[in-house]
Design an enzyme around this catalytic site. Sequence first.
Site, mmCIF file in Angstrom:
data_model
loop_
_atom_site.group_PDB
_atom_site.id
_atom_site.type_symbol
_atom_site.label_atom_id
_atom_site.label_comp_id
_atom_site.label_asym_id
_atom_site.label_seq_id
_atom_site.Cartn_x
_atom_site.Cartn_y
_atom_site.Cartn_z
ATOM 1 N N GLU A 176 0.830 -1.217 0.000
ATOM 2 C CA GLU A 176 0.000 0.000 0.000
ATOM 3 C C GLU A 176 0.864 1.266 0.000
ATOM 4 O OE1 GLU A 176 -1.538 1.800 3.501
ATOM 5 O OE2 GLU A 176 -1.230 -0.021 4.699
ATOM 6 N N LYS A 226 -3.137 -1.627 15.713
ATOM 7 C CA LYS A 226 -2.649 -0.814 16.836
ATOM 8 C C LYS A 226 -3.770 -0.615 17.831
ATOM 9 C CE LYS A 226 0.892 1.926 14.640
ATOM 10 N NZ LYS A 226 0.756 2.375 13.262
HETATM 11 N N1 PSU Z 1 -2.745 1.746 10.736
HETATM 12 C C1 PSU Z 1 -1.397 1.732 10.868
HETATM 13 N N2 PSU Z 1 -0.644 2.254 9.879
HETATM 14 C C2 PSU Z 1 -1.201 2.812 8.741
HETATM 15 C C3 PSU Z 1 -2.626 2.800 8.617
HETATM 16 C C4 PSU Z 1 -3.344 2.275 9.630
HETATM 17 O O1 PSU Z 1 -0.902 1.241 11.857
HETATM 18 O O2 PSU Z 1 -0.471 3.293 7.876
HETATM 19 C C5 PSU Z 1 -3.250 3.351 7.372
HETATM 20 C C6 PSU Z 1 -3.535 2.201 6.387
HETATM 21 O O3 PSU Z 1 -3.390 2.688 5.070
HETATM 22 C C7 PSU Z 1 -4.996 1.897 6.647
HETATM 23 C C8 PSU Z 1 -5.529 3.275 6.921
HETATM 24 O O4 PSU Z 1 -5.656 1.266 5.572
HETATM 25 O O5 PSU Z 1 -4.523 3.919 7.666
HETATM 26 C C9 PSU Z 1 -6.829 3.222 7.663
HETATM 27 O O6 PSU Z 1 -7.387 4.501 7.733
HETATM 28 P P1 PSU Z 1 -8.892 4.688 8.248
HETATM 29 O O7 PSU Z 1 -8.875 4.290 9.688
HETATM 30 O O8 PSU Z 1 -9.192 6.129 8.043
HETATM 31 O O9 PSU Z 1 -9.741 3.790 7.405
#
Ligand code: PSU
Length: 301
Positions: free
Chosen positions: A25, A160
């Site tokens: 990603e 996390k």
């Molecule tokens: N959690 C992490 N590192 C990240 C992300 C989430 O520990 O880089 C990033 C990933 O790209 C994940 C996104 O798909 O954040 C999720 O964002 P949201 O909670 O807004 O869907």
Amino acid sequence: MNKHLELSPEVKTAIELGKPVVALESTIISHGMPYPQNVETALMVEDAIRKEGAVPATIAVIKGKLKAGLTKEEIEYLGKKGPAVTKASRRDLPVLVAQNRDGATTVATTMIIAHLAGIKIFATGGVGGVHRGAETTMDISADLEELSRTPVMVVCAGAKSILDLGLTLEYLETKGVPVIGYQTNELPAFYTRVSGFKVDYRIDTPEDLAAAFNAQQEMGLNSGMLVTNPIPEEWSMDPDYINQAIDQAVKEAKEQGIHGKETTPFLLAKVKDLTGGDSLKANIQLVLNNARLAARTARSL
Ligand code: PSU
Ligand code: MN
């Protein structure tokens, strides 16, 4: 091939020859780590995948094209621009594509584009999930919905604890997404190997991971699979230390009224600030570890 999709020559050839390919990603590059470590890590992860005999396909939206396989220059561009790049989840794709814009792909959109390209497996650090307090905010990552509808295996280091891990597991259960622990029964919590929560199944080899995914697809279940791979022992962090930083970050986000797509990037950056370079080092190592496992699994898919 989908008219909006653009494969790099290396990825195109690998897919045509049926060689193992691992998707990566790009939100982790733009929003997940600071420059220049984000770019260094992205390139190291690609190398790690090549060393295991697979082809890396870093995914992003560039000038409205859904790209699988980025050049070094494109990775450098996303890394340098950082949070100024649009964080692109499922709902962002139509406008970005129609207006020839750039976007860094989250887990959700990386799965979508990988699937369009015919790539079955994807490695990252952490996935989005159900946020703490979601019972009132309804902040639930689109990543979870995507896992339920797009047949791609996602290898991560768990989630996390900026998230509510218990609710995240409940949501995945409702949506029919298998949560697998690689060589563990415990759901890992990204920086730590344990979280106090259990995974659905423990699987101990890349071959057996591939067999479970293949069975899922043979039955036409059409959903994704979440493989959680604990951070290597030598890089895992002290739970009290990291959880204090996370609690502080969640508190500040609430006080500042951070919401919507800003929440996750805000929390990631805060945790990193509060723990100095320690959490970043752990983060880099766990991504590498996931990339290696994904490459080995890709060989059996
Ligand atoms: N959690 C992490 N590192 C990240 C992300 C989430 O520990 O880089 C990033 C990933 O790209 C994940 C996104 O798909 O954040 C999720 O964002 P949201 O909670 O807004 O869907
Ligand atoms: Mn959200």
